[in-house]
Write a protein that holds these residues in place. Structure first.
Motif, short mmCIF file in Angstrom:
data_model
loop_
_atom_site.label_atom_id
_atom_site.label_comp_id
_atom_site.label_asym_id
_atom_site.label_seq_id
_atom_site.Cartn_x
_atom_site.Cartn_y
_atom_site.Cartn_z
N LEU A 88 -10.15 28.44 -35.91
CA LEU A 88 -9.04 28.62 -34.98
C LEU A 88 -9.50 29.06 -33.60
O LEU A 88 -8.92 28.69 -32.59
CB LEU A 88 -8.03 29.60 -35.57
CG LEU A 88 -7.25 28.96 -36.74
CD1 LEU A 88 -6.66 30.03 -37.63
CD2 LEU A 88 -6.17 28.03 -36.23
N ILE A 89 -10.56 29.86 -33.54
CA ILE A 89 -11.14 30.22 -32.24
C ILE A 89 -11.70 28.97 -31.58
O ILE A 89 -11.50 28.74 -30.38
CB ILE A 89 -12.23 31.29 -32.42
CG1 ILE A 89 -11.60 32.61 -32.85
CG2 ILE A 89 -13.01 31.49 -31.11
CD1 ILE A 89 -12.60 33.66 -33.29
N ARG A 90 -12.39 28.13 -32.33
CA ARG A 90 -12.92 26.87 -31.80
C ARG A 90 -11.78 25.98 -31.30
O ARG A 90 -11.88 25.36 -30.24
CB ARG A 90 -13.72 26.14 -32.88
CG ARG A 90 -15.05 26.78 -33.23
CD ARG A 90 -15.69 26.08 -34.41
NE ARG A 90 -17.03 26.57 -34.69
CZ ARG A 90 -17.74 26.22 -35.75
NH1 ARG A 90 -17.23 25.36 -36.65
NH2 ARG A 90 -18.96 26.69 -35.93
N HIS A 91 -10.71 25.93 -32.08
CA HIS A 91 -9.55 25.12 -31.68
C HIS A 91 -8.97 25.64 -30.38
O HIS A 91 -8.64 24.85 -29.48
CB HIS A 91 -8.50 25.16 -32.78
CG HIS A 91 -7.21 24.48 -32.42
ND1 HIS A 91 -7.05 23.12 -32.46
CD2 HIS A 91 -6.02 24.99 -31.98
CE1 HIS A 91 -5.83 22.80 -32.07
NE2 HIS A 91 -5.18 23.92 -31.78
N SER A 92 -8.83 26.94 -30.25
CA SER A 92 -8.27 27.53 -29.04
C SER A 92 -9.13 27.19 -27.83
O SER A 92 -8.61 26.86 -26.76
CB SER A 92 -8.18 29.06 -29.19
OG SER A 92 -7.32 29.40 -30.26
N ILE A 93 -10.45 27.25 -28.00
CA ILE A 93 -11.36 26.93 -26.90
C ILE A 93 -11.25 25.46 -26.53
O ILE A 93 -11.16 25.10 -25.35
CB ILE A 93 -12.82 27.29 -27.28
CG1 ILE A 93 -12.97 28.81 -27.43
CG2 ILE A 93 -13.80 26.76 -26.23
CD1 ILE A 93 -14.30 29.24 -27.99
#
Length: 307
Positions: free
Chosen positions: A179-184
């Motif tokens: 989810l952090i990767r998705h946000s980025i």
């Protein structure tokens, strides 16, 4: 992402539970505010979800996943405009590790879980994670999240599988990283957080130094010197980008590392205090209690109790 890996390595899932919903064609339920990070996937049908304080509901269909990191109250319904009733009315099963809500229908089904962390960890994770994010079924990251949630459900339902608690903690971190990767990748705007700080050439020097030598007796002058800035400019910029003053950030990193050592190692509290840069056990214990909301010995005993 190296700093995210380092931060997550010190974040330990203290408690969790599995939550499942199964409802018929017409329904609307509300959930009260609750701390913790919630992951859910729609396994059948479709529904609307609306967070408290938000005016626009979000439509979810089978295969969609979502995360909520704020603990905000929310409603879930089969259609817009229905009056929601408290979810407790439909709770037919509740245990330490599992909750099930149903009106005996099967048109729409959701499954997921909620993970709970120490106060300092919650503060850090709330900076790194969006308040709410939906990963649609056709998103390239969805299969990995769906698989992780399915594996979590399997592990949460087991009662005697060796290493299930460790596996659940690992799965929670896998989902957070996705989810952090998705946000980025989506350019989602998050509040000030360590990732933003690491993008700044000067601030990142100080952050990397703190992370590489947690036990060093860092002061504001040393850190500002590493960033080639004045103390006041460094402190102001660090807080604006990272979300907390430099020495507060360092203190929180130390306490998360200490919590990790308390849960994973056999080191004495005095040894842990020295490892993260404290000369005395009493000084460390006072700071740990203030930052984490619990004494070190109590944290260790609570964490090592049979789950």
């Amino acid at each position: 992402m190296a700093i995210v890996s380092e931060i997550l390595s010190t974040v330990i899932t203290e408690h969790f539970y599995l939550a499942s919903l199964s409802f018929g064609p017409r329904w609307a339920i509300s959930f009260e505010q609750k701390q913790g990070i919630k992951f859910t996937t729609v396994t059948r049908g479709a529904c609307w979800i609306k967070l408290a304080g938000h005016t626009t509901p979000i439509y979810l269909t089978a295969g969609d996943c979502f995360l909520m990191s704020s603990g905000r109250a929310f409603t879930v319904s089969s259609a817009e405009g229905l009056t929601a009733v408290n979810a407790d009315r439909y709770r037919v099963q509740k245990s330490e590790r599992s909750q099930f809500f149903t009106d005996q229908g099967t048109d729409t089904q959701l499954v997921g879980g909620r993970f709970f962390y120490a106060k300092a960890a919650v503060d850090t994770l709330s900076q790194l994670l969006p308040e709410f994010v939906c990963i649609k079924a056709n998103d390239p990251r969805n299969p990995r999240l769906t698989e992780a949630i399915s594996r979590f459900v399997e592990e949460a339902r087991s009662t005697d599988e060796t290493g299930s608690t460790f596996m659940i903690d690992l799965l929670a971190k896998m989902m957070m990283i996705e989810l952090i990767r998705h946000s980025i990748s989506q350019g989602l705007q998050l509040s000030a957080n360590p990732l933003i700080g690491m993008k700044d050439e000067r601030i990142s020097r100080a952050m990397e130094a703190m992370h590489s030598k947690l036990s060093h007796a860092w002061n504001l002058t040393d850190l500002a010197s590493l960033a080639c800035m004045s103390r006041s400019n460094f402190s102001t910029k660090f807080r604006a980008l990272v979300g907390s003053p430099p020495l507060d950030y360092l203190q929180k990193r130390r306490m998360l590392q200490a919590a990790s050592l308390l849960s994973k190692s056999s080191l004495s509290i005095t040894e842990i205090a020295h490892t993260i840069g404290y000369d005395t056990e009493s000084g460390f214990s006072t700071t740990f209690r203030r930052v984490m909301g619990i004494a070190p010995q109590k944290y260790r005993s609570d964490f090592t109790k049979p789950k």
